[in-house]
Design an enzyme around this catalytic site. Structure first.
Site, PDB file in Angstrom:
ATOM      1  N   GLU A 104       0.821  -1.217   0.000  1.00 11.83           N
ATOM      2  CA  GLU A 104       0.000   0.000   0.000  1.00 11.83           C
ATOM      3  C   GLU A 104       0.851   1.262   0.000  1.00 11.83           C
ATOM      4  O   GLU A 104       1.936   1.289   0.591  1.00 11.83           O
ATOM      5  CB  GLU A 104      -0.884   0.013   1.263  1.00 11.83           C
ATOM      6  CG  GLU A 104      -1.867  -1.133   1.291  1.00 11.83           C
ATOM      7  CD  GLU A 104      -2.415  -1.425   2.680  1.00 11.83           C
ATOM      8  OE1 GLU A 104      -3.573  -1.824   2.779  1.00 11.83           O
ATOM      9  OE2 GLU A 104      -1.681  -1.263   3.667  1.00 11.83           O
ATOM     10  N   ASP A 114      -7.662  -4.910   8.799  1.00  8.99           N
ATOM     11  CA  ASP A 114      -7.226  -3.655   8.173  1.00  8.99           C
ATOM     12  C   ASP A 114      -7.108  -3.742   6.662  1.00  8.99           C
ATOM     13  O   ASP A 114      -6.359  -2.993   6.043  1.00  8.99           O
ATOM     14  CB  ASP A 114      -5.882  -3.207   8.794  1.00  8.99           C
ATOM     15  CG  ASP A 114      -4.772  -4.223   8.582  1.00  8.99           C
ATOM     16  OD1 ASP A 114      -5.056  -5.315   8.048  1.00  8.99           O
ATOM     17  OD2 ASP A 114      -3.625  -3.934   8.932  1.00  8.99           O
TER      18      ASP A 114
HETATM   19  N1  LIG Z   1      -4.301  -0.768  12.241  1.00 13.03           N
HETATM   20  C1  LIG Z   1      -3.059  -0.447  12.026  1.00 13.03           C
HETATM   21  O1  LIG Z   1      -2.697   0.719  11.986  1.00 13.03           O
HETATM   22  C2  LIG Z   1      -2.037  -1.536  11.879  1.00 13.03           C
HETATM   23  C3  LIG Z   1      -0.671  -1.225  11.911  1.00 13.03           C
HETATM   24  C4  LIG Z   1       0.250  -2.262  11.867  1.00 13.03           C
HETATM   25  C5  LIG Z   1      -0.192  -3.581  11.737  1.00 13.03           C
HETATM   26  N2  LIG Z   1      -1.527  -3.835  11.656  1.00 13.03           N
HETATM   27  C6  LIG Z   1      -2.020  -5.214  11.548  1.00 13.03           C
HETATM   28  O2  LIG Z   1      -1.820  -5.824  12.812  1.00 13.03           O
HETATM   29  C7  LIG Z   1      -1.708  -7.230  12.636  1.00 13.03           C
HETATM   30  C8  LIG Z   1      -0.534  -7.762  13.426  1.00 13.03           C
HETATM   31  O3  LIG Z   1       0.660  -7.289  12.860  1.00 13.03           O
HETATM   32  P1  LIG Z   1       2.057  -7.884  13.361  1.00 13.03           P
HETATM   33  O4  LIG Z   1       3.106  -7.076  12.687  1.00 13.03           O
HETATM   34  O5  LIG Z   1       2.065  -8.006  14.843  1.00 13.03           O
HETATM   35  O6  LIG Z   1       1.953  -9.346  12.717  1.00 13.03           O
HETATM   36  P2  LIG Z   1       2.689 -10.694  13.195  1.00 13.03           P
HETATM   37  O7  LIG Z   1       2.533 -11.654  12.075  1.00 13.03           O
HETATM   38  O8  LIG Z   1       4.052 -10.379  13.705  1.00 13.03           O
HETATM   39  O9  LIG Z   1       1.812 -11.173  14.452  1.00 13.03           O
HETATM   40  C9  LIG Z   1       0.489 -11.598  14.331  1.00 13.03           C
HETATM   41  C10 LIG Z   1       0.218 -12.670  15.385  1.00 13.03           C
HETATM   42  O10 LIG Z   1      -1.179 -13.021  15.322  1.00 13.03           O
HETATM   43  C11 LIG Z   1      -1.259 -14.385  15.658  1.00 13.03           C
HETATM   44  N3  LIG Z   1      -2.565 -14.913  15.243  1.00 13.03           N
HETATM   45  C12 LIG Z   1      -3.010 -15.167  13.979  1.00 13.03           C
HETATM   46  N4  LIG Z   1      -4.279 -15.652  14.035  1.00 13.03           N
HETATM   47  C13 LIG Z   1      -4.636 -15.654  15.348  1.00 13.03           C
HETATM   48  C14 LIG Z   1      -5.815 -16.033  16.030  1.00 13.03           C
HETATM   49  N5  LIG Z   1      -6.876 -16.512  15.381  1.00 13.03           N
HETATM   50  N6  LIG Z   1      -5.863 -15.917  17.388  1.00 13.03           N
HETATM   51  C15 LIG Z   1      -4.789 -15.443  18.076  1.00 13.03           C
HETATM   52  N7  LIG Z   1      -3.611 -15.081  17.466  1.00 13.03           N
HETATM   53  C16 LIG Z   1      -3.554 -15.192  16.130  1.00 13.03           C
HETATM   54  C17 LIG Z   1      -0.067 -15.022  14.936  1.00 13.03           C
HETATM   55  O11 LIG Z   1       0.268 -16.288  15.470  1.00 13.03           O
HETATM   56  C18 LIG Z   1       1.008 -13.966  15.180  1.00 13.03           C
HETATM   57  O12 LIG Z   1       1.798 -14.245  16.313  1.00 13.03           O
HETATM   58  C19 LIG Z   1      -1.618  -7.455  11.135  1.00 13.03           C
HETATM   59  O13 LIG Z   1      -2.876  -7.908  10.678  1.00 13.03           O
HETATM   60  C20 LIG Z   1      -1.306  -6.086  10.571  1.00 13.03           C
HETATM   61  O14 LIG Z   1      -1.782  -5.935   9.252  1.00 13.03           O
HETATM   62  C21 LIG Z   1      -2.457  -2.848  11.726  1.00 13.03           C
END
Ligand SMILES: NC(=O)c1ccc[n+]([C@@H]2O[C@H](COP(=O)([O-])OP(=O)(O)OC[C@H]3O[C@@H](n4cnc5c(N)ncnc54)[C@H](O)[C@@H]3O)[C@@H](O)[C@H]2O)c1
Length: 344
Positions: free
Chosen positions: A56, A228
């Site tokens: 993005e 998101d």
């Molecule tokens: N809203 C925002 O501004 C924003 C900013 C950054 C990241 N994000 C989003 O936040 C999320 C997390 O990002 P990250 O960098 O920590 O990713 P990451 O991959 O490092 O961590 C995600 C974790 O979620 C766990 N997970 C997946 N499915 C699950 C479930 N059903 N129940 C419990 N745990 C589960 C995974 O095992 C993993 O440890 C992503 O979806 C990312 O797109 C949003």
């Protein structure tokens, strides 16, 4: 010359200031910019989707500064030894178009997202909130945990991740912080029971239902971070139906947020209106509130301004000839400085 900040520079800024001060200062930049929301030229981010994730571009400008962030979201990246989210961005002068700062934004995204979540919770969560369930214990999670600890007074974290190693890593990273109790649970349902705030920060390219209506108790605030992207949600629609829902920028959130599941007239409030006192946040102690966060360009604009000022104060960053430094701005050709033969 353009100042370039690497991940090492941003880590150094965080160490020099301390993470708590860093988050507090960043919060100040975010609040200041959200309060002048109408001054910005805004657009939903531009997304390139593939079967494995999304890339993005997130542009925004006021009449003095322009910024954009490049960011991806690839939930299976860990299988290749890469983070789910990686980012960098630029802050430029509107009057000339000159890029002033080119910076890493991977670490910074984690900090700005956490500070934005805490900013929303300050207006939407009950002021007596002390416990938070943190579902998803990956890359963003420690930043969320510490923002809520330092900026919201959260004293107990209730943890769950489908990957137990992720929870162990979080506990390793955050154990020993005075006044912060860490407890891990075997399921989302157990972790959220009795919590004042629930943060969902999972990564899955799916219409997931991490939170279902029977898990929600009166007065809870839900900080939904991981839903998101189109086709990527965390909240069952029944959770949204029984809550007062807040978003960043409605045109983008309708496409990307958990509210993508809801009809176009489903009522939401943009957070900036609450900060400016133009709309109410939480109305009463038993109301359920949701911050359906997707991440908006203004948060990166604030973060880039914060980094630029910190880098100046700490004299960090490398000056790079990203664009030519020209004696005669019409003589771009002279930059090649080639002997005559090489022109043939
Ligand atoms: N809203 C925002 O501004 C924003 C900013 C950054 C990241 N994000 C989003 O936040 C999320 C997390 O990002 P990250 O960098 O920590 O990713 P990451 O991959 O490092 O961590 C995600 C974790 O979620 C766990 N997970 C997946 N499915 C699950 C479930 N059903 N129940 C419990 N745990 C589960 C995974 O095992 C993993 O440890 C992503 O979806 C990312 O797109 C949003």
């Amino acid at each position: 010359m353009t100042t370039v900040l690497s991940t090492h520079d941003v880590a150094r800024i965080t160490r020099e200031l301390g993470l708590a001060r860093c988050l507090k200062r960043l919060l100040g930049y975010l609040e200041a910019d959200f309060r002048r929301w109408p001054e910005f030229d805004k657009t939903p981010r531009v997304a390139a989707h593939s079967s494995s994730g999304v890339i993005e571009l997130m542009p925004i400008a006021d009449d003095r500064l322009y910024s954009f962030k490049y960011v991806n979201g690839h939930p299976r990246n860990f299988l290749r030894g890469l983070p789910t989210v990686m980012a960098f961005g630029v802050l430029a002068d509107v009057a000339t178009g000159r890029p002033e700062l080119l910076s890493e934004l991977t670490l910074t995204t984690a900090m700005r997202t956490a500070a934005t979540s805490a900013m929303a919770a300050r207006y939407l969560a009950r002021p007596d909130s002390h416990t938070m369930a943190l579902i998803g214990n990956g890359a963003q999670s420690e930043f969320q945990a510490l923002a809520f600890h330092h900026l919201m007074g959260i004293r107990e974290l209730r943890l769950f991740d489908i990957d137990p190693a992720a929870t162990e890593k979080l506990i390793r990273n955050l154990s020993g912080i005075p006044g912060l109790r860490l407890r891990s649970f075997g399921s989302t349902a157990e972790a959220v029971r009795g919590a004042d705030i629930i943060t969902t920060v999972t990564a899955d390219k799916a219409l997931a239902t991490i939170l279902t209506p029977e898990m929600i108790e009166p007065g809870m605030h839900i900080n939904g971070v991981g839903g998101d992207c189109p086709g990527k949600t965390e909240l069952h629609r029944g959770v949204l139906e029984r809550a007062k829902v807040f978003v960043e920028y409605e045109p983008q959130s309708r496409l990307e947020g958990d509210i993508q599941q809801m009809p176009p007239d489903f009522e939401v409030t943009e957070l900036w209106r609450v900060l400016r006192g133009e709309a109410s946040g939480r109305d009463h102690a038993s109301q359920v509130t949701v911050f359906d966060s997707v991440g908006f360009a203004l948060e990166d604009f604030s973060a880039l301004r914060f980094l630029r000022d910190c880098a100046r104060e700490l004299e960090l960053g490398e000056a790079m000839a990203l664009i030519p430094d020209m004696d005669d701005p019409k003589d771009l050709f002279a930059q090649l400085a080639m002997p005559e033969m090489a022109l043939a």
